[in-house]
Design a protein around this motif. Structure first.
Motif, mmCIF file in Angstrom:
data_model
loop_
_atom_site.group_PDB
_atom_site.id
_atom_site.type_symbol
_atom_site.label_atom_id
_atom_site.label_comp_id
_atom_site.label_asym_id
_atom_site.label_seq_id
_atom_site.Cartn_x
_atom_site.Cartn_y
_atom_site.Cartn_z
ATOM 1 N N GLN A 73 0.829 -1.212 0.000
ATOM 2 C CA GLN A 73 0.000 0.000 0.000
ATOM 3 C C GLN A 73 0.859 1.255 0.000
ATOM 4 N N LEU A 74 2.033 1.170 0.631
ATOM 5 C CA LEU A 74 2.915 2.336 0.668
ATOM 6 C C LEU A 74 3.401 2.713 -0.727
ATOM 7 N N TRP A 75 3.733 1.705 -1.535
ATOM 8 C CA TRP A 75 4.238 1.970 -2.879
ATOM 9 C C TRP A 75 3.131 2.102 -3.911
ATOM 10 N N GLY A 76 1.883 1.959 -3.502
ATOM 11 C CA GLY A 76 0.768 2.158 -4.414
ATOM 12 C C GLY A 76 0.374 0.957 -5.217
ATOM 13 N N PHE A 77 0.922 -0.238 -4.907
ATOM 14 C CA PHE A 77 0.539 -1.428 -5.656
ATOM 15 C C PHE A 77 -0.855 -1.922 -5.273
ATOM 16 N N LYS A 78 -1.263 -1.643 -4.033
ATOM 17 C CA LYS A 78 -2.582 -2.024 -3.557
ATOM 18 C C LYS A 78 -3.216 -0.841 -2.853
ATOM 19 N N GLU A 79 -4.536 -0.843 -2.874
ATOM 20 C CA GLU A 79 -5.257 0.192 -2.162
ATOM 21 C C GLU A 79 -5.420 -0.210 -0.689
ATOM 22 N N PRO A 80 -5.355 0.756 0.227
ATOM 23 C CA PRO A 80 -5.565 0.416 1.646
ATOM 24 C C PRO A 80 -6.964 -0.145 1.860
ATOM 25 N N GLU A 81 -7.055 -1.173 2.682
ATOM 26 C CA GLU A 81 -8.320 -1.807 3.003
ATOM 27 C C GLU A 81 -8.672 -1.544 4.466
ATOM 28 N N SER A 82 -9.947 -1.447 4.703
ATOM 29 C CA SER A 82 -10.407 -1.229 6.070
ATOM 30 C C SER A 82 -10.226 -2.501 6.893
ATOM 31 N N ALA A 83 -9.668 -2.338 8.079
ATOM 32 C CA ALA A 83 -9.449 -3.476 8.971
ATOM 33 C C ALA A 83 -10.298 -3.399 10.228
ATOM 34 N N GLY A 84 -11.057 -2.327 10.388
ATOM 35 C CA GLY A 84 -11.862 -2.187 11.601
ATOM 36 C C GLY A 84 -10.973 -2.129 12.830
ATOM 37 N N PHE A 85 -11.351 -2.908 13.825
ATOM 38 C CA PHE A 85 -10.556 -2.986 15.055
ATOM 39 C C PHE A 85 -9.601 -4.178 15.032
ATOM 40 N N GLY A 86 -9.348 -4.712 13.842
ATOM 41 C CA GLY A 86 -8.485 -5.879 13.745
ATOM 42 C C GLY A 86 -7.069 -5.626 14.232
ATOM 43 N N ASN A 87 -6.512 -4.462 13.891
ATOM 44 C CA ASN A 87 -5.154 -4.153 14.343
ATOM 45 C C ASN A 87 -5.081 -4.056 15.860
ATOM 46 N N PHE A 88 -6.078 -3.432 16.461
ATOM 47 C CA PHE A 88 -6.080 -3.306 17.916
ATOM 48 C C PHE A 88 -6.284 -4.671 18.580
ATOM 49 N N THR A 89 -7.143 -5.508 18.001
ATOM 50 C CA THR A 89 -7.342 -6.851 18.556
ATOM 51 C C THR A 89 -6.055 -7.664 18.500
ATOM 52 N N LYS A 90 -5.342 -7.538 17.391
ATOM 53 C CA LYS A 90 -4.093 -8.275 17.244
ATOM 54 C C LYS A 90 -3.036 -7.780 18.224
ATOM 55 N N VAL A 91 -2.980 -6.474 18.415
ATOM 56 C CA VAL A 91 -1.984 -5.910 19.330
ATOM 57 C C VAL A 91 -2.323 -6.273 20.772
ATOM 58 N N LEU A 92 -3.578 -6.089 21.167
ATOM 59 C CA LEU A 92 -3.963 -6.316 22.556
ATOM 60 C C LEU A 92 -3.950 -7.786 22.939
ATOM 61 N N SER A 93 -4.004 -8.671 21.960
ATOM 62 C CA SER A 93 -3.935 -10.104 22.254
ATOM 63 C C SER A 93 -2.516 -10.655 22.183
ATOM 64 N N ASP A 94 -1.558 -9.791 21.941
ATOM 65 C CA ASP A 94 -0.155 -10.205 21.835
ATOM 66 C C ASP A 94 0.500 -10.120 23.211
ATOM 67 N N ALA A 95 1.067 -11.227 23.682
ATOM 68 C CA ALA A 95 1.714 -11.237 25.006
ATOM 69 C C ALA A 95 2.955 -10.345 25.021
ATOM 70 N N ASP A 96 3.664 -10.263 23.896
ATOM 71 C CA ASP A 96 4.855 -9.400 23.848
ATOM 72 C C ASP A 96 4.486 -7.939 24.056
ATOM 73 N N PHE A 97 3.330 -7.535 23.546
ATOM 74 C CA PHE A 97 2.913 -6.144 23.715
ATOM 75 C C PHE A 97 2.724 -5.803 25.190
ATOM 76 N N TRP A 98 2.106 -6.685 25.950
ATOM 77 C CA TRP A 98 1.861 -6.400 27.366
ATOM 78 C C TRP A 98 3.161 -6.417 28.164
ATOM 79 N N GLN A 99 4.122 -7.211 27.746
ATOM 80 C CA GLN A 99 5.437 -7.144 28.375
ATOM 81 C C GLN A 99 6.096 -5.794 28.119
ATOM 82 N N VAL A 100 5.932 -5.283 26.899
ATOM 83 C CA VAL A 100 6.492 -3.969 26.572
ATOM 84 C C VAL A 100 5.788 -2.877 27.369
#
Length: 328
Positions: A73-100
């Motif tokens: 998406q950065l180089w323009g090969f694909k258009e950005p797609e909506s992910a909803g709260f998927g990024n936040f769900t992935k981050v908040l469910s990551d054990a490494d994130f809570w250690q950080v």
């Protein structure tokens, strides 16, 4: 006929009557439309600059955190797609994130406590020394405060170097101590302690100068009265000095928390641009996810979570300041 009978009495003029009271004056309006708009006109340049410098990046950060945005998406090969709260769900469910998160909170709390305690002690000490000593200390504080972060980090890297560090050589002169060749960055706690000392070294001058200015507002009569009542040094500080300094202490503590949770160059430069897992804080973790893993959306989500945490600190600060204002 006597002289008293022939004397004409003098005529006394009648007393003047007070004029009738006129209508009461009309109260003037508290402020006109032009007066109410004046503060906003004066603030307009600053608000426009803030909106231009911080508004667009913040909006872009929020937008990216709700999208699927990678290198394609950065180089323009694909258009950005909506992910909803998927990024936040992935981050908040990551054990490494809570250690950080936990590591960042412990790091910031330790740096803030050491900074405030050391800054308060130095500020109180400056009240007891002579004028020329105070001037020399202030010059040293301003010099260390004005030193660029990159230069200060390079100095600390040399001080704590395993092979050529002067600190290992000095400590090794103590009886029974041998730290020649000791690597302070072999473990996360020791390395973060060194980085914390670097952060404290750069933050103490501002705290000392601000607290020294606040100490000038402490009435000497109250301190003298407390001593006459039998209060010791700690009692005078706790019941007289600290209540007067409370608004300044709350402000400095809040700013220190915000600054220390946002530490980035000290960790990044100290670890040569590649912080290991045990050195990751929220800022460097977000940077790695965005520019090393090339997942800009997830990096934006981590950064947005960090902003929300800092907004919570600001909310606590505003609440404390409102309480102080109500008491006063």
């Amino acid at each position: 006929m006597s002289a008293a009978e022939t004397t004409t009495p003098a005529k006394v003029p009648p007393p003047r009557q007070a004029p009738p009271p006129g209508p009461p004056p009309r109260p003037r309006p508290a402020s006109s439309r032009g007066g109410a708009a004046t503060p906003w006109l004066l603030l307009a340049p600053c608000l426009l600059i803030l909106a231009g410098v911080m508004g667009y990046p913040l909006v872009r950060l929020v937008t990216l955190s709700f999208q699927k945005f990678g290198q394609s998406q950065l180089w323009g090969f694909k258009e950005p797609e909506s992910a909803g709260f998927g990024n936040f769900t992935k981050v908040l469910s990551d054990a490494d994130f809570w250690q950080v998160v936990l590591r960042t909170i412990v790091f910031a709390a330790g740096a803030v406590v050491v900074t405030m305690v050391l800054g308060m002690l130095i500020a109180l000490l400056l009240r007891k020394v002579s004028g020329w000593v105070k001037t020399l200390v202030n010059i040293a504080l301003v010099a260390s405060w004005g030193m660029p972060v990159i230069v200060a980090t390079t100095v600390f890297k040399w001080l704590f170097d395993a092979d050529y560090g002067i600190l290992n050589a000095l400590i090794s002169k103590l009886p029974g101590v041998d730290l020649i060749g000791h690597n302070w960055f072999a473990s996360g706690p020791e390395g973060l302690t060194v980085i914390m000392l670097l952060v404290v070294w750069g933050a103490v001058p501002f705290v000392v100068i601000t607290l020294s200015a606040g100490l000038t507002q402490v009435p000497a009569e109250l301190e003298e009265a407390a001593r006459l009542d039998g209060a010791g040094a700690w009692g005078v500080f706790r019941y007289v000095t600290l209540p007067v300094l409370k608004p300044v202490v709350v402000m400095l503590t809040t700013l220190s928390v915000i600054w220390d949770m946002g530490v980035f160059p000290q960790v990044f430069v100290m670890r040569n641009g590649h912080p290991e897992a045990q050195f990751q804080l929220l800022t460097t973790y977000s940077y790695d996810r965005a520019f090393v893993v090339n997942d800009y959306a997830q990096g934006s989500a981590i950064a947005l979570i960090t902003v929300v945490l800092l907004l919570g600190v600001v909310a606590v600060y505003m609440r404390q300041m409102l309480k102080i204002g109500e008491v006063e």
